[in-house]
Write a protein that holds these residues in place. Sequence first.
Motif, PDB file in Angstrom:
ATOM      1  N   SER A  37      28.703  46.141  40.069  1.00 15.18           N
ATOM      2  CA  SER A  37      27.713  45.077  40.223  1.00 15.18           C
ATOM      3  C   SER A  37      28.283  43.752  39.734  1.00 15.18           C
ATOM      4  CB  SER A  37      26.445  45.430  39.441  1.00 15.18           C
ATOM      5  OG  SER A  37      26.749  45.592  38.070  1.00 15.18           O
ATOM      6  N   GLY A  38      27.648  42.682  40.150  1.00 15.25           N
ATOM      7  CA  GLY A  38      28.052  41.346  39.720  1.00 15.25           C
ATOM      8  C   GLY A  38      29.286  40.856  40.437  1.00 15.25           C
ATOM      9  N   SER A  39      29.828  39.779  39.908  1.00 16.44           N
ATOM     10  CA  SER A  39      31.024  39.168  40.496  1.00 16.44           C
ATOM     11  C   SER A  39      32.200  40.125  40.418  1.00 16.44           C
ATOM     12  CB  SER A  39      31.382  37.895  39.732  1.00 16.44           C
ATOM     13  OG  SER A  39      30.343  36.961  39.809  1.00 16.44           O
ATOM     14  N   HIS A  40      33.132  39.938  41.340  1.00 19.54           N
ATOM     15  CA  HIS A  40      34.339  40.768  41.269  1.00 19.54           C
ATOM     16  C   HIS A  40      35.549  39.852  41.129  1.00 19.54           C
ATOM     17  CE1 HIS A  40      36.011  40.411  45.415  1.00 19.54           C
ATOM     18  NE2 HIS A  40      37.003  41.120  44.939  1.00 19.54           N
ATOM     19  N   TYR A  41      36.567  40.374  40.424  1.00 18.91           N
ATOM     20  CA  TYR A  41      37.751  39.610  40.078  1.00 18.91           C
ATOM     21  C   TYR A  41      38.976  40.386  40.536  1.00 18.91           C
ATOM     22  CZ  TYR A  41      34.070  38.004  37.002  1.00 18.91           C
ATOM     23  OH  TYR A  41      32.872  37.558  36.525  1.00 18.91           O
ATOM     24  N   THR A  42      39.862  39.712  41.242  1.00 19.25           N
ATOM     25  CA  THR A  42      41.053  40.364  41.777  1.00 19.25           C
ATOM     26  C   THR A  42      42.256  40.056  40.888  1.00 19.25           C
ATOM     27  OG1 THR A  42      40.167  40.141  44.006  1.00 19.25           O
ATOM     28  CG2 THR A  42      42.513  40.603  43.823  1.00 19.25           C
ATOM     29  N   HIS A  43      43.041  41.089  40.604  1.00 18.67           N
ATOM     30  CA  HIS A  43      44.289  40.965  39.865  1.00 18.67           C
ATOM     31  C   HIS A  43      45.443  41.182  40.831  1.00 18.67           C
ATOM     32  CE1 HIS A  43      42.292  41.039  35.943  1.00 18.67           C
ATOM     33  NE2 HIS A  43      41.497  41.939  36.481  1.00 18.67           N
ATOM     34  N   ALA A  44      46.641  40.935  40.376  1.00 16.73           N
ATOM     35  CA  ALA A  44      47.822  41.219  41.191  1.00 16.73           C
ATOM     36  C   ALA A  44      47.854  42.718  41.495  1.00 16.73           C
ATOM     37  CB  ALA A  44      49.085  40.812  40.443  1.00 16.73           C
ATOM     38  N   PRO A  45      48.300  43.106  42.691  1.00 17.26           N
ATOM     39  CA  PRO A  45      48.367  44.537  43.018  1.00 17.26           C
ATOM     40  C   PRO A  45      49.399  45.256  42.148  1.00 17.26           C
ATOM     41  CG  PRO A  45      49.354  43.215  44.764  1.00 17.26           C
ATOM     42  CD  PRO A  45      48.772  42.261  43.771  1.00 17.26           C
ATOM     43  N   SER A  46      49.268  46.589  42.107  1.00 19.54           N
ATOM     44  CA  SER A  46      50.231  47.410  41.370  1.00 19.54           C
ATOM     45  C   SER A  46      51.602  47.312  42.032  1.00 19.54           C
ATOM     46  CB  SER A  46      49.758  48.864  41.356  1.00 19.54           C
ATOM     47  OG  SER A  46      49.915  49.428  42.643  1.00 19.54           O
ATOM     48  N   GLY A  49      51.540  48.377  45.537  1.00 19.24           N
ATOM     49  CA  GLY A  49      50.610  47.707  46.433  1.00 19.24           C
ATOM     50  C   GLY A  49      49.172  48.168  46.375  1.00 19.24           C
ATOM     51  N   ILE A  50      48.769  48.874  45.320  1.00 19.55           N
ATOM     52  CA  ILE A  50      47.372  49.276  45.185  1.00 19.55           C
ATOM     53  C   ILE A  50      46.589  48.090  44.639  1.00 19.55           C
ATOM     54  CG2 ILE A  50      45.762  50.824  44.002  1.00 19.55           C
ATOM     55  CD1 ILE A  50      48.043  52.895  43.993  1.00 19.55           C
ATOM     56  N   LYS A  51      45.521  47.708  45.311  1.00 25.58           N
ATOM     57  CA  LYS A  51      44.708  46.582  44.865  1.00 25.58           C
ATOM     58  C   LYS A  51      44.029  46.903  43.542  1.00 25.58           C
ATOM     59  CE  LYS A  51      43.590  44.446  49.244  1.00 25.58           C
ATOM     60  NZ  LYS A  51      42.523  44.057  50.156  1.00 25.58           N
ATOM     61  N   ILE A  52      43.980  45.909  42.674  1.00 22.10           N
ATOM     62  CA  ILE A  52      43.347  46.061  41.370  1.00 22.10           C
ATOM     63  C   ILE A  52      42.287  44.975  41.238  1.00 22.10           C
ATOM     64  CG2 ILE A  52      43.706  46.028  38.879  1.00 22.10           C
ATOM     65  CD1 ILE A  52      46.575  47.017  39.424  1.00 22.10           C
ATOM     66  N   GLU A  53      41.075  45.384  40.919  1.00 24.37           N
ATOM     67  CA  GLU A  53      39.986  44.424  40.765  1.00 24.37           C
ATOM     68  C   GLU A  53      39.067  44.867  39.646  1.00 24.37           C
ATOM     69  OE1 GLU A  53      36.589  46.097  43.824  1.00 24.37           O
ATOM     70  OE2 GLU A  53      37.681  44.290  44.361  1.00 24.37           O
ATOM     71  N   GLY A  54      38.303  43.946  39.143  1.00 26.40           N
ATOM     72  CA  GLY A  54      37.294  44.236  38.137  1.00 26.40           C
ATOM     73  C   GLY A  54      35.961  43.679  38.583  1.00 26.40           C
ATOM     74  N   HIS A  55      34.908  44.160  37.991  1.00 29.29           N
ATOM     75  CA  HIS A  55      33.549  43.689  38.276  1.00 29.29           C
ATOM     76  C   HIS A  55      32.862  43.361  36.959  1.00 29.29           C
ATOM     77  CE1 HIS A  55      34.425  44.921  42.211  1.00 29.29           C
ATOM     78  NE2 HIS A  55      33.494  45.723  42.472  1.00 29.29           N
ATOM     79  N   ASP A  56      31.791  42.596  37.052  1.00 27.42           N
ATOM     80  CA  ASP A  56      31.018  42.269  35.850  1.00 27.42           C
ATOM     81  C   ASP A  56      30.428  43.512  35.203  1.00 27.42           C
ATOM     82  OD1 ASP A  56      31.483  39.555  35.983  1.00 27.42           O
ATOM     83  OD2 ASP A  56      29.628  39.118  37.052  1.00 27.42           O
ATOM     84  N   GLY A  57      30.047  44.491  36.012  1.00 28.53           N
ATOM     85  CA  GLY A  57      29.430  45.681  35.457  1.00 28.53           C
ATOM     86  C   GLY A  57      29.567  46.885  36.369  1.00 28.53           C
ATOM     87  N   TYR A  58      29.319  48.046  35.784  1.00 29.74           N
ATOM     88  CA  TYR A  58      29.344  49.314  36.516  1.00 29.74           C
ATOM     89  C   TYR A  58      28.154  50.139  36.058  1.00 29.74           C
ATOM     90  CZ  TYR A  58      34.115  47.995  37.617  1.00 29.74           C
ATOM     91  OH  TYR A  58      35.218  47.323  38.061  1.00 29.74           O
ATOM     92  N   THR A  59      27.420  50.675  37.013  1.00 28.28           N
ATOM     93  CA  THR A  59      26.279  51.531  36.707  1.00 28.28           C
ATOM     94  C   THR A  59      26.658  52.973  36.998  1.00 28.28           C
ATOM     95  OG1 THR A  59      24.742  49.766  37.264  1.00 28.28           O
ATOM     96  CG2 THR A  59      23.854  52.010  37.227  1.00 28.28           C
ATOM     97  N   HIS A  60      26.478  53.833  36.014  1.00 21.68           N
ATOM     98  CA  HIS A  60      26.774  55.258  36.170  1.00 21.68           C
ATOM     99  C   HIS A  60      25.677  55.883  37.020  1.00 21.68           C
ATOM    100  CE1 HIS A  60      26.894  59.506  34.570  1.00 21.68           C
ATOM    101  NE2 HIS A  60      28.128  59.314  34.967  1.00 21.68           N
ATOM    102  N   LEU A  61      26.063  56.597  38.076  1.00 15.71           N
ATOM    103  CA  LEU A  61      25.103  57.225  38.984  1.00 15.71           C
ATOM    104  C   LEU A  61      24.924  58.711  38.704  1.00 15.71           C
ATOM    105  CD1 LEU A  61      26.167  55.557  42.354  1.00 15.71           C
ATOM    106  CD2 LEU A  61      24.286  54.899  40.823  1.00 15.71           C
TER     107      LEU A  61
END
Length: 168
Positions: A37-46, A49-61
């Motif tokens: 959830s929330g904004s997402h932030y992209t980091h340099a790939p591994s 070449g695996i994309k790495i990103e973060g988000h403001d939050g994560y909800t456990h389902l």
Amino acid sequence: MTRFLLGLALFMFAAGTASAQQVKDVEVYEFGTYVASGSHYTHAPSAQGIKIEGHDGYTHLETTRTIAARIGARFGFRYRVTGTSPGVYAPLKMVWRFPPPGIVGADPTHPVELEVVEFDATSNDNYVITMSLESSSDLVPGIWTFEIWSGDKKLTEQKFEVLAPLIS
């Protein structure tokens, strides 16, 4: 282009300068499926070449280690580390083991079965690592393993079984 995404909370890659301290332990306190959830932030790939990103939050389902291979599925775990002084960051390695034939990275002719990413962490902070299946090339059935290492010591190993989609 890699379509596989890795979500990281609290931006372990921008965590700060690591010291000579080492993390002593990792406490995994939640695992299963998540929604970001929330904004997402992209980091340099591994490196592969695996994309790495973060988000403001994560909800456990759901608490589970069995994941249906479908576009949009996100799974992983939450954890905290111990052993460093408060506010002091120490280097860790995240090792991902993907089942054969591996996932598509930067070079589609060489699937990725093993990837290592370095990051920094500090005691008593909470972290989350999730994998998001974003394309058909990510739907690789089998055991997906996430490991966290401090130097030559494995601190945790978390395994998830990704099940092939049902054909109707």
